[in-house]
Design a protein around this motif. Structure first.
Motif, short mmCIF file in Angstrom:
data_model
loop_
_atom_site.label_atom_id
_atom_site.label_comp_id
_atom_site.label_asym_id
_atom_site.label_seq_id
_atom_site.Cartn_x
_atom_site.Cartn_y
_atom_site.Cartn_z
N LYS A 112 0.84 -1.21 0.00
CA LYS A 112 0.00 0.00 0.00
C LYS A 112 0.87 1.25 0.00
O LYS A 112 0.61 2.20 -0.75
CB LYS A 112 -0.94 -0.01 1.19
N PRO A 122 10.54 4.97 -7.26
CA PRO A 122 9.62 4.36 -8.23
C PRO A 122 10.15 3.07 -8.85
O PRO A 122 11.26 3.02 -9.39
CB PRO A 122 9.46 5.46 -9.28
N PRO A 141 5.10 8.78 0.96
CA PRO A 141 3.77 9.38 1.09
C PRO A 141 3.52 9.84 2.51
O PRO A 141 4.06 9.28 3.48
CB PRO A 141 2.83 8.22 0.72
N MET A 188 4.08 5.67 -5.54
CA MET A 188 4.01 5.76 -7.00
C MET A 188 3.02 6.84 -7.43
O MET A 188 3.22 7.50 -8.44
CB MET A 188 3.59 4.41 -7.60
N LYS A 189 1.96 7.04 -6.65
CA LYS A 189 0.93 8.01 -6.99
C LYS A 189 1.35 9.45 -6.69
O LYS A 189 0.62 10.38 -7.02
CB LYS A 189 -0.36 7.69 -6.25
N LEU A 190 2.52 9.65 -6.07
CA LEU A 190 2.99 11.00 -5.78
C LEU A 190 3.33 11.77 -7.04
O LEU A 190 3.33 13.01 -7.05
CB LEU A 190 4.21 10.97 -4.84
N GLY A 191 3.61 11.06 -8.12
CA GLY A 191 3.89 11.70 -9.40
C GLY A 191 5.02 12.70 -9.33
O GLY A 191 6.08 12.42 -8.79
N ASP A 231 2.45 1.67 -3.39
CA ASP A 231 1.45 2.20 -4.32
C ASP A 231 1.22 3.70 -4.09
O ASP A 231 1.16 4.48 -5.04
CB ASP A 231 0.13 1.43 -4.16
N GLU A 232 1.12 4.12 -2.82
CA GLU A 232 0.94 5.54 -2.51
C GLU A 232 2.15 6.36 -2.98
O GLU A 232 1.99 7.48 -3.46
CB GLU A 232 0.73 5.73 -1.00
N TYR A 291 9.93 10.40 -2.18
CA TYR A 291 9.07 9.27 -2.54
C TYR A 291 8.47 8.59 -1.31
O TYR A 291 8.29 7.37 -1.28
CB TYR A 291 9.82 8.26 -3.42
#
Length: 155
Positions: A72, A128, A91, A78-81, A75-76, A89
């Motif tokens: 989780k 990432p 969250p 990776m979503k930081l963009g 995944d969070e 990196y």
């Protein structure tokens, strides 16, 4: 009566702080997206210091998560963009216990935290793409660990 309960609470906190153990462990990052230690074992209520030492030729970090939260958090992250690099990196999540900065090759960073409850706490590189293969586990326990080759919590 109130003073007695305050005194009892103070004494309990004092006893808990005395029972904490201090442990320092150096974790090296090796080539091939690997930590040199796939797992660590400490007693519950240990003040743990991890020194992360990057011996690889690419950037990495180390993020300690709550039990069963590694994927989780990956995944969070990776979503930081586009915000990811400025946040190392990592969250902003209650699932994250502690984290280092992103370390360039040859760099080191230190984190300190307490694992007060017994459990299996994953650690992972959230750069990432790394977190699916670059992880390990901290066992906060007084029990024997499973054999390494049968341990589902390490790669």
């Amino acid at each position: 009566m109130i003073r007695l309960s305050v005194l009892c609470a103070f004494l309990l906190m004092s006893l808990q702080s005395f029972s904490q153990k201090d442990t320092t462990i150096t974790v090296k990052i090796l080539g091939g997206l690997q930590f040199d230690l796939p797992r660590l074992a400490v007693q519950p209520n240990t003040r743990l210091t991890i020194i992360l030492d990057n011996h690889d030729d690419m950037a990495h970090n180390l993020v300690v998560t709550q039990p069963n939260a590694r994927l989780k958090v990956v995944d969070e992250a990776m979503k930081l963009g586009d915000k990811g690099a400025s946040m190392n990196y990592v969250p902003n999540s209650p699932l994250v216990i502690a984290s280092t900065k992103i370390l360039d090759p040859g760099r080191m960073d230190t984190i300190r935290f307490v694992l007060s409850k017994e459990g299996i706490y994953p650690y992972v590189c959230t750069y990432p793409g790394h977190g699916f293969v670059m992880y390990g586990a901290i066992y906060a326990t007084n029990k024997a660990l499973p054999p390494l080759e049968k341990d589902n919590n390490v790669p």
